[in-house]
Design an enzyme around this catalytic site. Structure first.
Site, mmCIF file in Angstrom:
data_model
loop_
_atom_site.group_PDB
_atom_site.id
_atom_site.type_symbol
_atom_site.label_atom_id
_atom_site.label_comp_id
_atom_site.label_asym_id
_atom_site.label_seq_id
_atom_site.Cartn_x
_atom_site.Cartn_y
_atom_site.Cartn_z
ATOM 1 N N LYS A 48 10.594 -4.301 9.640
ATOM 2 C CA LYS A 48 10.407 -4.430 8.213
ATOM 3 C C LYS A 48 12.095 -3.290 8.460
ATOM 4 C CE LYS A 48 6.609 -5.830 5.824
ATOM 5 N NZ LYS A 48 6.711 -7.482 5.456
ATOM 6 N N GLN A 97 7.058 -1.340 3.107
ATOM 7 C CA GLN A 97 8.865 -1.617 2.191
ATOM 8 C C GLN A 97 9.838 -0.228 2.429
ATOM 9 O OE1 GLN A 97 9.027 -4.708 1.579
ATOM 10 N NE2 GLN A 97 7.187 -5.419 2.216
ATOM 11 N N CYS A 138 0.164 -11.494 -0.421
ATOM 12 C CA CYS A 138 -0.901 -11.234 0.181
ATOM 13 C C CYS A 138 -1.706 -9.562 -1.077
ATOM 14 C CB CYS A 138 -0.757 -10.516 1.507
ATOM 15 S SG CYS A 138 -0.544 -11.530 3.307
ATOM 16 N N ASP A 157 0.874 4.069 2.220
ATOM 17 C CA ASP A 157 1.209 2.439 2.292
ATOM 18 C C ASP A 157 3.611 2.683 2.728
ATOM 19 O OD1 ASP A 157 2.399 -0.329 3.351
ATOM 20 O OD2 ASP A 157 0.964 -1.023 2.145
ATOM 21 N N HIS A 191 -1.079 -4.789 -1.046
ATOM 22 C CA HIS A 191 -1.671 -5.513 -0.106
ATOM 23 C C HIS A 191 -2.193 -6.010 0.564
ATOM 24 C CE1 HIS A 191 -0.064 -7.882 3.306
ATOM 25 N NE2 HIS A 191 1.551 -8.204 2.692
#
Lengths: 412, 158
Positions: free
Chosen positions: A231, A208, A369, A205, A127
């Site tokens: 999220k 998600q 992104c 990261d 991203h």
């Protein structure tokens, strides 16, 4: 949770007031969960309760409300440590989200440790939030950014190049756990283990992954792990950075201000220990409290169960879409996370999204992104359906029906 | 279930009029103009729509217009219809029409004769798509003004 426990997924929808509505006269089918998730009543109530009963500034006050808000604020930190299986709440730094968490590492660890000629290793599927901070840091320090390649439309990492990429110059490996545009689950534990042997610092990261699967930062073996509250059913504007204690203690402050100091003189200031050293000023207090409720909510369902449900829906959607003509599907054939990225022949993703919206289906169209990845794949954008535990197979059926209708609409 | 599907795109014809669908599938003047006298790029970085507009001017009159690039159905159809419209028009004609089209796609009100461009009157009901319909128009204005940098409509406050 054990396999035997069955969950009434449809019943969970009642916990989400927002899902019970029509858009353009059709029942809302919310399939933009990779962008942000919806909030259960428990989270909304926690925020209301905080503002109606407990609101006060944290850490400084001696009065009752300040005690309550400080206790709740720090309890959320402890809860987050448990959520990620960190060893201590001191390893959890509040941030506005994944983006700020990554920027914090770049500004503190990066500024202190990187020099000209060093290499920051990323993957081609990152991203923008895990590319741009490193590019900025590279400009400041003279370090370089390199990328582990991905293999075409499947979006999985091409690890055949890894040996040649893991040079002595590599100081940091920062990579996405689950790619937001492809739905690939990266082998983060394996990669972090490789990196650690070479003395390379690692950042994962988890934007998600954190709310969709059980995350254990000790098992992953990363130095840093970043995620966003919104999220994972929490409020917007709150997220967290996990940092291994040994590494956090070596880092300079992030921003200066109140809350992060021990003593301040006109010439010299002493800073608190981690994590408070990285949290200047009055923080977002309601955010962690809402996030706490979200983490409790998710773990009551069980993130292993959520993961299974996500994957089932994504595979179900993928198989039905794959049966259509004139469609290009992205992401791995197996082991897909809870999303499907696709393109219809001769129909732009934004037209797909506008028409789907008329059918009540909220999708996302664009570069997600991940512009460099889109560029590599030779596309400007994709349409994406991303699922969460409150989505149902019936919703997937209608989503696929809508896609078929869109194809007919543009073919006529 | 079936009724729902049949009714699904009833309203969408406001946006995707037949003329628009026709122009997006078979864009007119879709080529470069190597001998153009001016050109400009229209680029919306968030959505990725990226058009290049070419004009050949004879004094104040546009003799030839063409475009290349990629984008959604609305932005492509808009560029296609625009290039048809501007041929033979003066700069002043184009400026006047820019204002008319701008008002039309943001308010739905059609002031004066806009000819075929009236097919964009429904766009105002889809605020997220106004930037698509108006991109080529900002590009043509940019070309006439000799704008070197790409023009964008993503920060346009309708």
């Amino acid at each position: 949770m054990k396999d035997k426990i069955t969950i009434d997924w449809s019943a969970l929808r009642k916990d989400f007031p927002i899902l019970d509505q029509k858009v353009h006269g059709k029942p809302l089918i919310y399939l933009d969960n990779a962008a942000t998730s919806q909030k259960p009543r428990a989270v909304i109530d926690a925020l209301i309760r905080y503002y109606e009963r407990d609101n006060a500034n944290v850490h400084r006050g001696i009065h009752e409300l300040s005690m309550r808000s400080t206790t709740a604020f720090e309890a959320a930190r402890t809860r987050t440590a448990k959520f990620l299986n960190a060893r201590s709440a001191d390893e959890i730094i509040w941030t506005r989200g994944t983006t700020e968490a990554i920027n914090l590492v770049a500004s503190t660890w990066g500024a202190k440790n990187l020099k000209a000629g060093d290499v920051i290793l990323l993957t081609e599927a990152e991203h923008h939030s895990n590319i741009v901070p490193w590019q900025l840091l590279a400009q400041q320090t003279g370090a370089k950014v390199a990328y582990i390649p991905v293999t075409g439309d499947e979006g999985t990492l091409d690890l055949s190049k890894l040996d040649s990429l893991l040079t002595k110059q590599v100081k940091l490996l920062s990579l996405v756990h689950i790619s937001n545009s492809m739905g690939v689950v990266n082998p983060v534990a394996e990669l972090c283990a490789r990196a650690r042997k070479l003395g390379i610092v690692t950042l994962v990261d988890g934007a998600q992954s954190a709310g969709h699967m059980t995350v254990d930062v000790q098992a992953i073996g990363c130095d840093f792990f970043a995620f966003s509250g919104h999220k994972i059913c929490g409020p917007t504007g709150i997220g967290a950075l996990y940092g291994r204690q040994e590494i956090l203690e070596t880092l300079p402050p992030y921003q200066g201000g109140g809350e992060m100091i021990l003593t301040v003189g006109y010439d010299k200031t002493e800073f608190k220990h981690a994590p408070h050293r990285f949290e200047a000023g009055t923080p977002d207090i309601s955010g962690p409290i809402g996030l706490h409720a979200a983490m409790d909510y998710l773990d009551a369902i069980g993130r292993d169960n959520i993961w299974k449900h996500d994957q089932e829906l994504a595979n179900y959607a993928h198989d039905q879409l794959a049966a259509l003509k004139n469609i290009r599907l992205f992401g791995p054939k197996t082991g897909r996370a809870g999303l499907v990225s696709f393109l219809l022949k001769d129909v732009h993703a934004h037209d797909v999204v506008t028409l789907a919206d008329q059918g009540g289906v909220a999708l996302r169209g664009g570069h997600h992104c991940t512009q460099p990845l889109m560029h590599k794949l030779g596309v400007e954008s994709t349409a994406r359906a991303s699922f969460y535990f409150y989505n149902t197979k019936a919703e997937v059926d209608r989503f696929v029906e809508v896609v078929r209708e869109i194809q007919k609409f543009f073919a006529s | 279930m079936k009724t729902w599907v049949l009714n699904m795109f009833d309203n969408i014809n406001d946006l995707y009029q037949q003329v628009i669908l026709d122009h997006c599938k078979q864009p007119r003047n879709f080529r470069e103009l190597p001998a153009c006298t001016c050109s400009a790029q229209g680029f919306n970085p968030l959505c990725g729509d990226n058009l290049k507009l070419f004009l050949t001017l004879d004094g104040d009159v546009i003799r030839e217009a063409a475009f290349t690039g990629s984008g959604c159905c609305i932005s492509k159809a808009s560029a296609s219809l625009l290039t048809d419209f501007v041929k033979g028009k003066t700069k002043a004609d184009v400026e006047k029409m820019f204002a008319q089209v701008h008002d039309m796609v943001t308010t739905g009100k059609v002031a004066g004769d806009v000819g075929k461009l009236a097919v964009f009157a429904g766009v105002y009901k889809y605020p997220a798509r106004v930037k698509c319909a108006i991109l080529a128009w900002h590009a043509v204005m940019g070309a006439l003004k000799g704008e070197q940098k790409p023009v964008s409509t993503e920060n346009e406050q309708a």
